[in-house]
Structures are given as structure tokens and as C-alpha cells.
Design a protein around this motif. Structure first.
Motif, PDB file in Angstrom:
ATOM      1  N   ARG A   1       0.844  -1.182  -0.041  1.00 11.58           N
ATOM      2  CA  ARG A   1      -0.340  -0.612  -0.080  1.00 11.58           C
ATOM      3  C   ARG A   1       0.814   0.816  -0.281  1.00 11.58           C
ATOM      4  NH1 ARG A   1      -3.160   4.301  -1.361  1.00 11.58           N
ATOM      5  NH2 ARG A   1      -4.197   4.776   0.394  1.00 11.58           N
TER       6      ARG A   1
ATOM      7  N   CYS B   1      -3.548  -3.384   6.239  1.00 11.33           N
ATOM      8  CA  CYS B   1      -4.366  -1.653   6.306  1.00 11.33           C
ATOM      9  C   CYS B   1      -5.634  -1.351   7.212  1.00 11.33           C
ATOM     10  CB  CYS B   1      -3.773  -1.566   5.076  1.00 11.33           C
ATOM     11  SG  CYS B   1      -4.856  -0.368   4.228  1.00 11.33           S
ATOM     12  N   ALA B   2      -5.652  -0.254   8.351  1.00 15.12           N
ATOM     13  CA  ALA B   2      -6.859   0.690   8.640  1.00 15.12           C
ATOM     14  C   ALA B   2      -7.892  -0.007   7.697  1.00 15.12           C
ATOM     15  CB  ALA B   2      -7.541   1.780   8.742  1.00 15.12           C
TER      16      ALA B   2
ATOM     17  N   ASP C   1      -1.629   1.866   8.895  1.00 14.65           N
ATOM     18  CA  ASP C   1      -1.162   3.699   8.427  1.00 14.65           C
ATOM     19  C   ASP C   1       0.261   4.096   9.615  1.00 14.65           C
ATOM     20  OD1 ASP C   1      -3.124   4.996  10.528  1.00 14.65           O
ATOM     21  OD2 ASP C   1      -3.273   3.354   9.344  1.00 14.65           O
TER      22      ASP C   1
ATOM     23  N   TYR D   1      -7.459   9.098   8.158  1.00  9.62           N
ATOM     24  CA  TYR D   1      -7.110   7.414   9.276  1.00  9.62           C
ATOM     25  C   TYR D   1      -7.788   7.878  10.659  1.00  9.62           C
ATOM     26  CZ  TYR D   1      -4.093   5.856   5.871  1.00  9.62           C
ATOM     27  OH  TYR D   1      -4.551   5.332   4.398  1.00  9.62           O
TER      28      TYR D   1
HETATM   29 MO   LIG Z   1      -3.145   1.664   5.478  1.00  6.65          MO
END
Ligand SMILES: [Mo]
Ligand SMILES: Nc1nc2c(c(=O)[nH]1)N[C@H]1C(S)=C(S)[C@@H](COP(=O)(O)O)O[C@H]1N2
Length: 456
Positions: free
Chosen positions: A58, A104-105, A210, A235
């Protein structure tokens, strides 16, 4: 990092000579080719340690190429002694290795309804890595970090696209000083690959991706909370369930931090056939975040009416890695079965059965489900090739404004309302995309009519 002539040359020179730069498994799902967002296929959840070629990628920007000879780590801000460290300096410090999930969030965003903009990840924006490096706390102590500082900010060598704000993120001082938070220079026993942050990245075990800043060049100990775009506006999570579709201003949300208890079913595949009377191995992995390791998985083969404990691999008692689990099941009758898996962590958290919607589609951890058909003889199932209608030709402004910086693939996966597309155009023009007022309506019409919520 801000673009300098030296960096521009480094970027255009390409990354061919860099560690692990070209390794990618053929079955990776390409969510975006430019910048690169690659998703691991479900089969990747059959592994304990995720191989580098299968590890999701990412990036908000193009991959920077860093020359180790000139690369330095700057440590500054609320410290007694600012530091400039070369890789050899870090290699001389005590090394620590740990296994940890990087997720990843936005993993699972594609499952939320109504849809929201962003990379439409399904399951595979997650991997389990073996990370090696130095404790961030050791570097901060060496610099004489002031105990009163609220947070530590990281910046990497990547250069923002257009006028997008530079990707910088901070973590609270307590997380920075946690003995498990690392500055890693190795992944799975190899030099950290370029796509994963060569030469140095943050490893923030238990926290969403993140915070795992790649290509780190500077660490700054802050005197006040960081007000930058990526902390204050992106985020962020409401921290409570919202009515699906609700808009919430960023200041009413909190930064994304810990991962949540989650499991994935890697096998059998959804829609597959299994043989009646034969044992089926239902398998997958489970992980959690700050709340502590996974302690149990329950599996249901009757859509949640009854549950049975799955067996957890005994030798994987890491705090931050995922754990493999298995449940053997023999379907006694022909028919259609819905299989669910539900993990629990040491704090007693358990996966929800239904989604809890949030505006950016973060932290999906709903109980996974796959449906299988138990049959007495396996048949060749017809291919599920879908009918695709060709997309209409885009207006000229599209190439000038959108695909100048990023590929078309990221656009094609969106399913947005007209208002959501309008907001996306605003965001992108704010970041430097050139859309004249005469062209704006045509662009909006095109995006909404081609990639609207009902079209696919
Ligand atoms: Mo991410
Ligand atoms: N410098 C930098 N670091 C970054 C990012 C980025 O765009 N730039 N993306 C972050 C995000 S959102 C995630 S999920 C992880 C992904 O790490 P990976 O590509 O190694 O899987 O990197 C993080 N670190």
C-alpha cells in the motif's frame, strides 16, 4: 519528504537495483498499479509467515528509491541531542526480532454498505511478517527524548503526488517507547524490500498499517500534537457504531490505532463443493491488536446455530502475529452449508456478527462466512465469468486531471453517489488536479454514470 532535484533524479532512475523490488506473486490482486496497491489473495492466509512476494503493498505515492550510501536517519525536536544516523550506526545497536501482523486500516472496505471512496480492499490488505531492527525507544533514548513530549512524528522519503500533503504520521510517545515498536531494516530474514520501506520502516505491532511508516528519513519528537492532514483529517474512526451513510466531521473522530480481533477463513473457498461423508479441513488465521493475543476460535457449519472450538496451532504464541487454526468437519448430508468463524482475544473481545459502518470504511472485522455445497460427486462448476458492459469513453479532462497521477484501476473499483464523486473531485483539485469549471460537470457526469453505486 519534499521533492528536491536529487530525489527527482533518484525517482526517475527507477528501482531495479533495489532489494526485492520486482518480486510479486502472479496471483496478487492489483487494486492500483500506479501508485502501487496490491492485495494478497485469500490463499495467502494458509501461510503462517507471509512470503514477501505475497505481502500486500500500500502506498499513497510512487515508490521512492533510496541510496543507502547517502541515506541518513535524522532524529530531532524535543530531544537533548539531535542525531544523524547511518544504517551502520543502527546495525551496531541491539537487534530485536518479532512476528507481527501488518494490516491496512482500510482492509475490508469493499464489504461496507453504502460504499465509500478508497482502495476497495477485500481480505488481503494484511500479512504476517517477521520484522527485525532496533527498538525505536533505544534510538529515542540515545537522543535524550523529553518525557513530556506528547508524540513522535515520522516522515519517509516518498514524495507526495501533485499538491497532496506529504504523508507524515505520528504516534503517542507511549507507543513510540513501547519495547515492541521497532525501526526495522529486515523483513522475513531479508533486507527490507523497497516496496515495504527500504531501508527502514516503523513496525508498530498491534496497530493498523498507517502507523508503519516506510522509507523513514526523519523522526521528530513533537512538543504538541501534530496538526497535519494525515493525522487531523485522515485515518480517523468514530469509535462507536454509526447509522450507515452518516457524515461525521474529523474532529468528532479519533485517530485509528489498534487493530481489532479478526479472523479469516482461507479454506474451503466460498461457493466450492465438498464431498459428503469426507472430512473437510476448515482453516484460516486470526489476530488482534493491543487487547492481546488470540485465545480461541469458534467455527459454525450451520450458519451460527451451533459452534465448535477450532484447534489453534500450539507453537504460535506470539503476541502480535496471527495464529493458524483448523476445524475438521464431515458433512453428513448433501446440501448447502454456511460456515462462520469467530475469534476471541485475551481481553475477551469477540468479532461482531454484523458490520458497524464508519465513514472511511476502516477496521472491518465482521465474522467471515463462506458457503459450500456438500455433494456426493464433484462436478465441474460452470465458470462464473460475469457480463461486462464496456464503459463509455471518458471526457478529455479525465486524462489530464485524473490519470496524470494515478492509474484508472483505482477509479474503476469505486461505486459512489454523485455527491461522493463531487467530493472526490474537490479533494483531487485541492491536491493539484486541473479541472476547468467548464469541464467539471462533464467529468462528474462521466464518473457518476460509469462508476455510480448501481452500475456494478
Ligand atoms: Mo493503510
Ligand atoms: N512513507 C510511507 N509510509 C507508509 C505509507 C505511505 O504511503 N508512505 N502507507 C502506509 C499504509 S496506509 C500502510 S497500510 C502500510 C502498508 O505497508 P506495506 O506496503 O509494506 O504492506 O504502509 C504505511 N506506510
Amino acid at each position: 519528504m519534499i521533492l528536491t532535484r536529487r530525489h527527482f533524479l533518484a525517482l526517475t532512475a527507477g528501482v531495479l537495483a533495489q532489494p526485492g523490488s520486482d518480486r510479486r506473486a502472479a496471483d496478487m490482486l492489483i487494486r492500483s498499479a500506479r501508485p502501487e496497491d496490491l492485495e494478497m489473495p485469500l490463499a495467502g492466509f494458509l501461510d503462517y509467515i507471509t512470503p514477501i512476494e505475497r505481502f500486500f503493498v500500500r502506498a499513497h505515492t510512487y515508490t521512492p528509491s533510496v541510496d543507502l550510501g547517502t541515506w541518513r536517519l535524522q532524529v530531532s525536536g524535543e530531544v537533548a541531542t539531535p542525531l544523524t544516523l547511518a544504517m551502520a550506526d543502527l546495525r551496531r545497536m541491539p537487534a530485536v526480532e518479532l512476528v507481527g501482523v501488518l494490516e491496512c486500516a482500510g482492509n475490508g472496505r469493499a464489504f461496507y454498505n453504502p460504499p465509500m471512496p478508497g482502495v476497495q480492499w477485500t481480505n488481503g490488505a494484511a500479512g504476517n511478517g517477521r520484522w527485525r531492527g532496533v527498538r525505536l525507544a533505544d534510538v529515542l533514548k540515545r537522543a535524550g527524548v523529553k518525557a513530556s513530549a506528547p508524540a513522535v512524528l515520522f516522515n519517509g522519503a516518498d514524495v507526495p503526488l501533485g499538491t497532496m500533503p506529504d504523508f507524515e504520521r505520528s504516534v503517542p510517545l507511549a507507543k513510540a517507547l513501547d519495547p515492541n515498536t521497532l525501526l526495522a531494516y529486515e523483513m522475513n530474514g531479508e533486507t527490507l524490500p523497497v516496496k515495504h520501506g527500504f531501508p527502514l520502516r516503523v513496525v508498530a505491532p498491534g496497530w493498523a498499517g498507517d502507523s508503519w511508516i516506510k522509507w523513514v528519513t526523519s523522526i521528530s519528537v513533537l512538543a504538541t500534537e501534530h496538526p497535519g492532514f494525515w493525522m487531523a483529517r485522515a485515518y480517523r474512526h468514530p469509535g462507536r457504531p454509526l447509522r450507515p451513510g452518516t457524515a461525521l466531521p474529523p474532529e468528532q473522530m479519533q485517530p485509528v490505532t489498534s487493530l481489532r480481533i479478526k479472523s479469516v477463513i482461507a479454506a474451503p473457498g466460498d461457493g466450492s463443493q465438498v464431498l459428503m461423508g469426507m472430512p473437510v479441513s476448515i482453516r484460516g488465521v486470526a489476530w488482534s491488536g493491543d487487547a492481546g493475543p488470540v485465545t480461541a476460535i469458534d467455527v459454525s457449519t450451520d450458519n451460527g446455530r451451533t459452534w465448535a472450538a477450532a484447534s489453534l496451532q500450539g507453537n504460535q504464541r506470539t503476541t502480535f502475529g496471527w495464529r493458524q487454526w483448523e476445524h475438521r468437519w464431515t458433512p453428513s448430508r448433501e446440501g448447502y452449508y454456511t460456515i462462520l468463524a469467530r475469534a476471541r482475544d485475551s481481553a475477551g473481545n469477540i468479532q461482531p456478527l454484523d458490520p458497524e459502518w464508519n465513514p472511511s470504511g476502516y477496521a472491518w472485522n465482521v465474522v467471515p462466512r463462506v458457503a459450500v455445497e456438500a455433494v456426493s460427486r464433484l462436478s465441474n462448476t460452470p465458470s462464473a465469468a460475469g457480463l461486462t458492459t464496456p464503459a463509455p469513453a471518458p471526457p478529455t479532462v479525465y486524462a489530464n486531471a485524473c490519470t496524470q497521477c494515478h492509474g484508472e484501476d483505482i477509479v474503476r473499483q469505486q461505486r459512489l453517489t454523485r455527491a461522493q464523486w463531487d467530493a472526490e473531485i474537490n479533494k483531487m483539485t485541492g491536491w493539484g488536479a486541473k479541472v476547468g469549471s467548464d469541464d467539471r460537470e462533464a467529468l462528474l457526469d462521466y464518473l457518476f454514470s460509469t462508476y455510480g453505486p448501481r452500475n456494478r
